[in-house]
Design a protein around this motif. Structure first.
Motif, PDB file in Angstrom:
ATOM      1  N   TRP A  19       0.821  -1.210   0.000  1.00 49.49           N
ATOM      2  CA  TRP A  19       0.000   0.000   0.000  1.00 49.49           C
ATOM      3  C   TRP A  19       0.858   1.264   0.000  1.00 49.49           C
ATOM      4  CZ3 TRP A  19       0.033   3.612   3.885  1.00 49.49           C
ATOM      5  CH2 TRP A  19       0.620   3.242   5.091  1.00 49.49           C
ATOM      6  N   ILE A  20       2.034   1.220   0.600  1.00 49.50           N
ATOM      7  CA  ILE A  20       2.908   2.398   0.598  1.00 49.50           C
ATOM      8  C   ILE A  20       3.375   2.699  -0.819  1.00 49.50           C
ATOM      9  CG2 ILE A  20       5.136   3.293   1.378  1.00 49.50           C
ATOM     10  CD1 ILE A  20       4.695   1.778   3.978  1.00 49.50           C
ATOM     11  N   ILE A  21       3.712   1.677  -1.567  1.00 50.09           N
ATOM     12  CA  ILE A  21       4.145   1.864  -2.963  1.00 50.09           C
ATOM     13  C   ILE A  21       2.984   2.368  -3.808  1.00 50.09           C
ATOM     14  CG2 ILE A  21       4.978   0.669  -5.016  1.00 50.09           C
ATOM     15  CD1 ILE A  21       6.559  -1.157  -3.081  1.00 50.09           C
ATOM     16  N   GLU A  22       1.782   1.817  -3.585  1.00 48.50           N
ATOM     17  CA  GLU A  22       0.604   2.254  -4.336  1.00 48.50           C
ATOM     18  C   GLU A  22       0.299   3.721  -4.061  1.00 48.50           C
ATOM     19  OE1 GLU A  22      -0.944   0.559  -6.656  1.00 48.50           O
ATOM     20  OE2 GLU A  22       0.330  -1.179  -6.333  1.00 48.50           O
ATOM     21  N   ARG A  23       0.368   4.154  -2.810  1.00 50.14           N
ATOM     22  CA  ARG A  23       0.130   5.566  -2.481  1.00 50.14           C
ATOM     23  C   ARG A  23       1.190   6.454  -3.102  1.00 50.14           C
ATOM     24  NH1 ARG A  23      -3.076   6.809   2.916  1.00 50.14           N
ATOM     25  NH2 ARG A  23      -4.759   5.396   2.425  1.00 50.14           N
ATOM     26  N   TRP A  24       2.422   6.017  -3.103  1.00 46.69           N
ATOM     27  CA  TRP A  24       3.507   6.781  -3.705  1.00 46.69           C
ATOM     28  C   TRP A  24       3.278   6.937  -5.207  1.00 46.69           C
ATOM     29  CZ3 TRP A  24       7.415   5.766  -7.260  1.00 46.69           C
ATOM     30  CH2 TRP A  24       8.416   6.714  -7.316  1.00 46.69           C
ATOM     31  N   LEU A  25       2.875   5.860  -5.873  1.00 47.39           N
ATOM     32  CA  LEU A  25       2.601   5.928  -7.306  1.00 47.39           C
ATOM     33  C   LEU A  25       1.444   6.877  -7.607  1.00 47.39           C
ATOM     34  CD1 LEU A  25       3.008   2.177  -8.327  1.00 47.39           C
ATOM     35  CD2 LEU A  25       4.492   4.084  -8.962  1.00 47.39           C
ATOM     36  N   CYS A  26       0.392   6.833  -6.795  1.00 37.41           N
ATOM     37  CA  CYS A  26      -0.730   7.749  -6.996  1.00 37.41           C
ATOM     38  C   CYS A  26      -0.312   9.191  -6.722  1.00 37.41           C
ATOM     39  CB  CYS A  26      -1.908   7.370  -6.097  1.00 37.41           C
ATOM     40  SG  CYS A  26      -2.852   5.966  -6.700  1.00 37.41           S
ATOM     41  N   TYR A  27       0.556   9.409  -5.750  1.00 38.94           N
ATOM     42  CA  TYR A  27       1.035  10.753  -5.447  1.00 38.94           C
ATOM     43  C   TYR A  27       1.802  11.341  -6.625  1.00 38.94           C
ATOM     44  CZ  TYR A  27       3.633  14.507  -3.243  1.00 38.94           C
ATOM     45  OH  TYR A  27       4.190  15.722  -2.952  1.00 38.94           O
ATOM     46  N   TRP A  28       2.655  10.543  -7.235  1.00 39.91           N
ATOM     47  CA  TRP A  28       3.499  11.055  -8.326  1.00 39.91           C
ATOM     48  C   TRP A  28       2.810  11.065  -9.679  1.00 39.91           C
ATOM     49  CZ3 TRP A  28       7.458  13.953  -7.435  1.00 39.91           C
ATOM     50  CH2 TRP A  28       8.135  13.830  -6.240  1.00 39.91           C
ATOM     51  N   TYR A  29       1.977  10.083  -9.968  1.00 40.34           N
ATOM     52  CA  TYR A  29       1.402   9.954 -11.309  1.00 40.34           C
ATOM     53  C   TYR A  29      -0.101  10.218 -11.371  1.00 40.34           C
ATOM     54  CZ  TYR A  29       5.876   7.779 -12.214  1.00 40.34           C
ATOM     55  OH  TYR A  29       7.213   7.537 -12.311  1.00 40.34           O
ATOM     56  N   GLY A  30      -0.729  10.501 -10.257  1.00 38.06           N
ATOM     57  CA  GLY A  30      -2.172  10.713 -10.240  1.00 38.06           C
ATOM     58  C   GLY A  30      -2.893   9.424  -9.908  1.00 38.06           C
ATOM     59  N   HIS A  31      -4.097   9.566  -9.448  1.00 29.95           N
ATOM     60  CA  HIS A  31      -4.889   8.393  -9.071  1.00 29.95           C
ATOM     61  C   HIS A  31      -5.309   7.642 -10.328  1.00 29.95           C
ATOM     62  CE1 HIS A  31      -4.964   9.426  -4.874  1.00 29.95           C
ATOM     63  NE2 HIS A  31      -5.109  10.687  -5.247  1.00 29.95           N
ATOM     64  N   ARG A  32      -5.125   6.333 -10.300  1.00 29.85           N
ATOM     65  CA  ARG A  32      -5.257   5.519 -11.502  1.00 29.85           C
ATOM     66  C   ARG A  32      -6.544   4.732 -11.586  1.00 29.85           C
ATOM     67  NH1 ARG A  32      -0.810   2.139  -9.758  1.00 29.85           N
ATOM     68  NH2 ARG A  32      -1.415   3.054  -7.816  1.00 29.85           N
ATOM     69  N   ASP A  33      -7.202   4.500 -10.466  1.00 29.91           N
ATOM     70  CA  ASP A  33      -8.352   3.600 -10.467  1.00 29.91           C
ATOM     71  C   ASP A  33      -9.462   4.172  -9.598  1.00 29.91           C
ATOM     72  OD1 ASP A  33      -9.904   1.412 -10.977  1.00 29.91           O
ATOM     73  OD2 ASP A  33      -8.832   0.059  -9.633  1.00 29.91           O
ATOM     74  N   LEU A  34     -10.088   5.271 -10.052  1.00 27.47           N
ATOM     75  CA  LEU A  34     -11.162   5.899  -9.295  1.00 27.47           C
ATOM     76  C   LEU A  34     -12.480   5.180  -9.559  1.00 27.47           C
ATOM     77  CD1 LEU A  34     -10.474   9.699  -9.838  1.00 27.47           C
ATOM     78  CD2 LEU A  34      -9.939   8.329  -7.832  1.00 27.47           C
ATOM     79  N   LEU A  35     -13.308   5.067  -8.519  1.00 29.25           N
ATOM     80  CA  LEU A  35     -14.651   4.537  -8.713  1.00 29.25           C
ATOM     81  C   LEU A  35     -15.421   5.470  -9.633  1.00 29.25           C
ATOM     82  CD1 LEU A  35     -15.740   3.391  -5.153  1.00 29.25           C
ATOM     83  CD2 LEU A  35     -15.265   1.967  -7.113  1.00 29.25           C
ATOM     84  N   ARG A  36     -16.273   4.927 -10.475  1.00 27.24           N
ATOM     85  CA  ARG A  36     -17.018   5.745 -11.435  1.00 27.24           C
ATOM     86  C   ARG A  36     -18.097   6.592 -10.776  1.00 27.24           C
ATOM     87  NH1 ARG A  36     -16.237   4.435 -16.896  1.00 27.24           N
ATOM     88  NH2 ARG A  36     -14.978   2.589 -17.154  1.00 27.24           N
ATOM     89  N   THR A  37     -18.711   6.097  -9.720  1.00 30.33           N
ATOM     90  CA  THR A  37     -19.776   6.854  -9.071  1.00 30.33           C
ATOM     91  C   THR A  37     -19.215   7.575  -7.851  1.00 30.33           C
ATOM     92  OG1 THR A  37     -20.385   4.928  -7.755  1.00 30.33           O
ATOM     93  CG2 THR A  37     -21.570   5.261  -9.807  1.00 30.33           C
ATOM     94  N   PRO A  38     -19.550   8.843  -7.692  1.00 33.04           N
ATOM     95  CA  PRO A  38     -19.059   9.575  -6.512  1.00 33.04           C
ATOM     96  C   PRO A  38     -19.791   9.130  -5.257  1.00 33.04           C
ATOM     97  CG  PRO A  38     -20.495  10.973  -7.813  1.00 33.04           C
ATOM     98  CD  PRO A  38     -20.325   9.700  -8.583  1.00 33.04           C
ATOM     99  N   SER A  39     -19.105   9.188  -4.138  1.00 33.10           N
ATOM    100  CA  SER A  39     -19.749   8.836  -2.879  1.00 33.10           C
ATOM    101  C   SER A  39     -20.322  10.066  -2.187  1.00 33.10           C
ATOM    102  CB  SER A  39     -18.744   8.144  -1.959  1.00 33.10           C
ATOM    103  OG  SER A  39     -17.645   8.990  -1.732  1.00 33.10           O
ATOM    104  N   TYR A  40     -19.904  11.257  -2.619  1.00 30.86           N
ATOM    105  CA  TYR A  40     -20.373  12.487  -1.994  1.00 30.86           C
ATOM    106  C   TYR A  40     -20.115  13.628  -2.968  1.00 30.86           C
ATOM    107  CZ  TYR A  40     -20.867  16.170   1.505  1.00 30.86           C
ATOM    108  OH  TYR A  40     -21.264  17.278   2.199  1.00 30.86           O
ATOM    109  N   ALA A  41     -20.974  14.635  -2.949  1.00 26.10           N
ATOM    110  CA  ALA A  41     -20.766  15.831  -3.770  1.00 26.10           C
ATOM    111  C   ALA A  41     -20.930  17.051  -2.877  1.00 26.10           C
ATOM    112  CB  ALA A  41     -21.761  15.880  -4.917  1.00 26.10           C
ATOM    113  N   ALA A  42     -20.190  18.124  -3.199  1.00 33.03           N
ATOM    114  CA  ALA A  42     -20.256  19.338  -2.393  1.00 33.03           C
ATOM    115  C   ALA A  42     -20.147  20.556  -3.296  1.00 33.03           C
ATOM    116  CB  ALA A  42     -19.135  19.351  -1.371  1.00 33.03           C
ATOM    117  N   VAL A  43     -20.725  21.657  -2.835  1.00 31.79           N
ATOM    118  CA  VAL A  43     -20.614  22.936  -3.532  1.00 31.79           C
ATOM    119  C   VAL A  43     -19.726  23.824  -2.682  1.00 31.79           C
ATOM    120  CG1 VAL A  43     -21.852  24.936  -4.405  1.00 31.79           C
ATOM    121  CG2 VAL A  43     -22.920  22.689  -4.507  1.00 31.79           C
ATOM    122  N   LEU A  44     -18.645  24.316  -3.270  1.00 28.66           N
ATOM    123  CA  LEU A  44     -17.745  25.200  -2.547  1.00 28.66           C
ATOM    124  C   LEU A  44     -18.348  26.590  -2.437  1.00 28.66           C
ATOM    125  CD1 LEU A  44     -14.378  24.103  -4.172  1.00 28.66           C
ATOM    126  CD2 LEU A  44     -15.442  23.264  -2.095  1.00 28.66           C
TER     127      LEU A  44
END
Length: 66
Positions: free
Chosen positions: A4-29
């Motif tokens: 998991w440390i390597i996976e987090r490092w890869l996401c930090y440097w290259y962006g998140h690679r496997d996002l769920l298609r449906t959002p779990s929450y939405a917000a208006v800033l």
């Protein structure tokens, strides 16, 4: 799937690679921008993203008053 440390490092440097298609929450800033909370399956962290639709409407706080 590796450590998991390597996976987090890869996401930090290259962006998140496997996002769920449906959002779990939405917000208006406060400035009217809409953001969605997705979950990255690669590193296991929550990620705020812009909505996928290109016709994002700029909301104000008056639009949200009931």
């Amino acid at each position: 799937m590796g450590c998991w440390i390597i996976e987090r490092w890869l996401c930090y440097w290259y962006g998140h690679r496997d996002l769920l298609r449906t959002p779990s929450y939405a917000a208006v800033l406060a400035d009217g921008r809409i953001r969605e909370l997705h979950f990255c399956l690669a590193c296991g962290s929550p990620v705020w993203t812009e909505p996928r639709s290109t016709t994002e409407r700029q909301l104000t706080w008056k639009d949200l008053q009931i």
